[in-house]
Design a protein around this motif. Structure first.
Motif, PDB file in Angstrom:
ATOM      1  N   LEU A   1     119.731  17.395 101.377  1.00 49.19           N
ATOM      2  CA  LEU A   1     119.651  17.332 102.831  1.00 49.19           C
ATOM      3  C   LEU A   1     121.021  17.649 103.410  1.00 49.19           C
ATOM      4  O   LEU A   1     122.021  16.997 103.061  1.00 49.19           O
ATOM      5  N   PHE A   2     121.080  18.646 104.268  1.00 55.30           N
ATOM      6  CA  PHE A   2     122.305  19.034 104.962  1.00 55.30           C
ATOM      7  C   PHE A   2     122.219  18.430 106.367  1.00 55.30           C
ATOM      8  O   PHE A   2     121.333  18.806 107.143  1.00 55.30           O
ATOM      9  N   MET A   3     123.122  17.529 106.702  1.00 52.45           N
ATOM     10  CA  MET A   3     122.931  16.653 107.853  1.00 52.45           C
ATOM     11  C   MET A   3     124.155  16.619 108.767  1.00 52.45           C
ATOM     12  O   MET A   3     125.297  16.494 108.315  1.00 52.45           O
ATOM     13  N   SER A   4     123.895  16.725 110.069  1.00 52.99           N
ATOM     14  CA  SER A   4     124.946  16.530 111.065  1.00 52.99           C
ATOM     15  C   SER A   4     124.349  15.778 112.249  1.00 52.99           C
ATOM     16  O   SER A   4     123.285  16.147 112.751  1.00 52.99           O
ATOM     17  N   THR A   5     125.028  14.709 112.664  1.00 53.76           N
ATOM     18  CA  THR A   5     124.550  13.892 113.775  1.00 53.76           C
ATOM     19  C   THR A   5     125.653  13.715 114.805  1.00 53.76           C
ATOM     20  O   THR A   5     126.814  14.048 114.567  1.00 53.76           O
ATOM     21  N   THR A   6     125.291  13.137 115.929  1.00 55.81           N
ATOM     22  CA  THR A   6     126.254  12.966 117.018  1.00 55.81           C
ATOM     23  C   THR A   6     127.409  12.067 116.631  1.00 55.81           C
ATOM     24  O   THR A   6     128.563  12.315 116.996  1.00 55.81           O
ATOM     25  N   ASN A   7     127.116  10.993 115.872  1.00 58.79           N
ATOM     26  CA  ASN A   7     128.131   9.959 115.661  1.00 58.79           C
ATOM     27  C   ASN A   7     128.438   9.660 114.195  1.00 58.79           C
ATOM     28  O   ASN A   7     129.585   9.680 113.782  1.00 58.79           O
ATOM     29  N   GLY A   8     127.412   9.377 113.405  1.00 57.60           N
ATOM     30  CA  GLY A   8     127.643   8.870 112.057  1.00 57.60           C
ATOM     31  C   GLY A   8     128.406   9.801 111.146  1.00 57.60           C
ATOM     32  O   GLY A   8     129.263   9.360 110.365  1.00 57.60           O
ATOM     33  N   THR A   9     128.129  11.091 111.218  1.00 58.16           N
ATOM     34  CA  THR A   9     128.814  12.001 110.304  1.00 58.16           C
ATOM     35  C   THR A   9     130.300  12.126 110.642  1.00 58.16           C
ATOM     36  O   THR A   9     131.109  12.463 109.778  1.00 58.16           O
ATOM     37  N   ARG A  10     130.682  11.842 111.874  1.00 56.63           N
ATOM     38  CA  ARG A  10     132.107  11.832 112.232  1.00 56.63           C
ATOM     39  C   ARG A  10     132.842  10.706 111.508  1.00 56.63           C
ATOM     40  O   ARG A  10     133.957  10.889 110.999  1.00 56.63           O
ATOM     41  N   SER A  11     132.232   9.528 111.474  1.00 59.52           N
ATOM     42  CA  SER A  11     132.861   8.400 110.796  1.00 59.52           C
ATOM     43  C   SER A  11     132.957   8.640 109.299  1.00 59.52           C
ATOM     44  O   SER A  11     133.958   8.303 108.663  1.00 59.52           O
ATOM     45  N   LEU A  12     131.918   9.233 108.727  1.00 55.58           N
ATOM     46  CA  LEU A  12     131.971   9.547 107.302  1.00 55.58           C
ATOM     47  C   LEU A  12     133.101  10.527 107.002  1.00 55.58           C
ATOM     48  O   LEU A  12     133.814  10.385 106.003  1.00 55.58           O
ATOM     49  N   HIS A  13     133.288  11.494 107.870  1.00 57.90           N
ATOM     50  CA  HIS A  13     134.360  12.473 107.670  1.00 57.90           C
ATOM     51  C   HIS A  13     135.730  11.811 107.768  1.00 57.90           C
ATOM     52  O   HIS A  13     136.655  12.150 107.015  1.00 57.90           O
ATOM     53  N   ARG A  14     135.855  10.833 108.644  1.00 55.25           N
ATOM     54  CA  ARG A  14     137.154  10.184 108.869  1.00 55.25           C
ATOM     55  C   ARG A  14     137.644   9.434 107.633  1.00 55.25           C
ATOM     56  O   ARG A  14     138.857   9.358 107.390  1.00 55.25           O
ATOM     57  N   VAL A  15     136.740   8.876 106.850  1.00 54.97           N
ATOM     58  CA  VAL A  15     137.159   8.088 105.676  1.00 54.97           C
ATOM     59  C   VAL A  15     136.724   8.744 104.366  1.00 54.97           C
ATOM     60  O   VAL A  15     136.621   8.086 103.333  1.00 54.97           O
ATOM     61  N   ARG A  16     136.500  10.029 104.378  1.00 54.88           N
ATOM     62  CA  ARG A  16     135.988  10.721 103.191  1.00 54.88           C
ATOM     63  C   ARG A  16     136.973  10.703 102.026  1.00 54.88           C
ATOM     64  O   ARG A  16     136.581  10.943 100.867  1.00 54.88           O
ATOM     65  N   ASP A  17     138.267  10.408 102.294  1.00 50.40           N
ATOM     66  CA  ASP A  17     139.255  10.380 101.219  1.00 50.40           C
ATOM     67  C   ASP A  17     139.407   9.009 100.573  1.00 50.40           C
ATOM     68  O   ASP A  17     140.194   8.853  99.627  1.00 50.40           O
ATOM     69  N   VAL A  18     138.676   8.015 101.045  1.00 51.55           N
ATOM     70  CA  VAL A  18     138.687   6.701 100.403  1.00 51.55           C
ATOM     71  C   VAL A  18     138.023   6.822  99.031  1.00 51.55           C
ATOM     72  O   VAL A  18     136.996   7.496  98.877  1.00 51.55           O
ATOM     73  N   GLN A  19     138.582   6.162  98.039  1.00 54.20           N
ATOM     74  CA  GLN A  19     138.112   6.342  96.663  1.00 54.20           C
ATOM     75  C   GLN A  19     136.651   5.931  96.492  1.00 54.20           C
ATOM     76  O   GLN A  19     135.884   6.603  95.794  1.00 54.20           O
ATOM     77  N   LYS A  20     136.248   4.823  97.097  1.00 52.36           N
ATOM     78  CA  LYS A  20     134.867   4.365  97.033  1.00 52.36           C
ATOM     79  C   LYS A  20     134.316   4.307  98.457  1.00 52.36           C
ATOM     80  O   LYS A  20     134.785   3.513  99.280  1.00 52.36           O
ATOM     81  N   LEU A  21     133.341   5.151  98.734  1.00 50.37           N
ATOM     82  CA  LEU A  21     132.784   5.243 100.078  1.00 50.37           C
ATOM     83  C   LEU A  21     131.274   5.062 100.017  1.00 50.37           C
ATOM     84  O   LEU A  21     130.583   5.753  99.259  1.00 50.37           O
TER      85      LEU A  21
END
Length: 243
Positions: free
Chosen positions: A98-118
């Motif tokens: 599933l290729f997914m983009s939303t108004t809000n949630g995917t922005r937060s995921l992108h912001r912390v994508r470099d955390v070792q465990k997400l």
């Protein structure tokens, strides 16, 4: 374990990262992700940008992909699905990326994508996420809400409160609440824990969804507690898989 909560992606501090992060978007991205993976999706790849999503998805076999796009609570024209947990049924998503983009949630995921465990959490998979965090036992955890277009959301704070409440009740070791945002989220949970759906309906985003379409069943689904055992886990940057 030290736990902090940030209402939206922009509140997340820059610099050093925690050991783990949990992203929440109750209405509805992380709820949809949890149901999709529970129902057999191969993975969910998230994007901030719709054009980037289209380009990446275009390189994937059409028979084994679905594009999920939502802006302003509505499905993006030309996409297979919007952002509803009720739409990602096994017959639709099993075995597919599933290729997914939303108004809000995917922005937060992108912001912390470099955390070792997400991980991502919704109310339906809260228990599974709590069990994972306790089993792994991280020194520092950030809970990151998604809000609405950069602003505070009631429902994400409710879920953060639900998470910290269960963490503290089920841990045999010390769990420290680090910031006022998380203390407030805990208090919000204590107020609404016996009427979770009522809180979602009282939230501005809940009212917004109800005003733009028939999303009554979505709200009921998003308000359910502890019914899914999937823990969406980032397997590589931007890609979430069941664990």
């Amino acid at each position: 374990m030290k736990v902090s909560y940030f209402h939206v992606a922009a509140d997340v501090p820059k610099g050093s990262l925690p050991d783990a992060a949990v992203v929440i978007d109750v209405l509805r991205a992380t709820t949809t992700i949890a149901f999709a993976l529970q129902n057999g999706a191969e993975s969910v790849q998230v994007f901030e940008n719709l054009d980037e999503l289209r380009e990446t998805a275009g390189k994937w076999p059409e028979s084994s992909r679905l594009m999920l796009g939502e802006r302003g609570g509505k499905r993006v024209e030309g996409f297979d699905l919007g952002n509803s947990p009720l739409a990602v049924v096994p017959g639709q998503v099993a075995g597919k990326r599933l290729f997914m983009s939303t108004t809000n949630g995917t922005r937060s995921l992108h912001r912390v994508r470099d955390v070792q465990k997400l991980y991502t959490m919704s109310l339906p998979n809260r228990k599974a996420v709590v069990e994972r965090l306790l089993n792994e036992w991280f020194a520092e955890i950030w809970i990151v809400g998604s809000g609405w277009e950069g602003a505070y959301s009631l429902e994400d704070s409710l879920a953060a409160g639900a998470l910290i409440s269960m963490l503290m009740k089920n841990s045999s070791r010390k769990v420290d609440v680090i910031n006022d945002e998380l203390s407030s989220a805990f208090a919000l949970w204590e107020k609404w824990k016996d009427d979770v759906e009522g809180c979602l309906r009282e939230s501005t985003h809940g009212k917004r969804l109800l005003s733009i379409g028939d999303h009554d069943e979505d709200l009921k689904c998003c308000a359910t507690l502890d019914q899914l055992m999937v823990v969406p886990t980032q397997s590589s940057p931007g890609i979430l898989s069941a664990a």
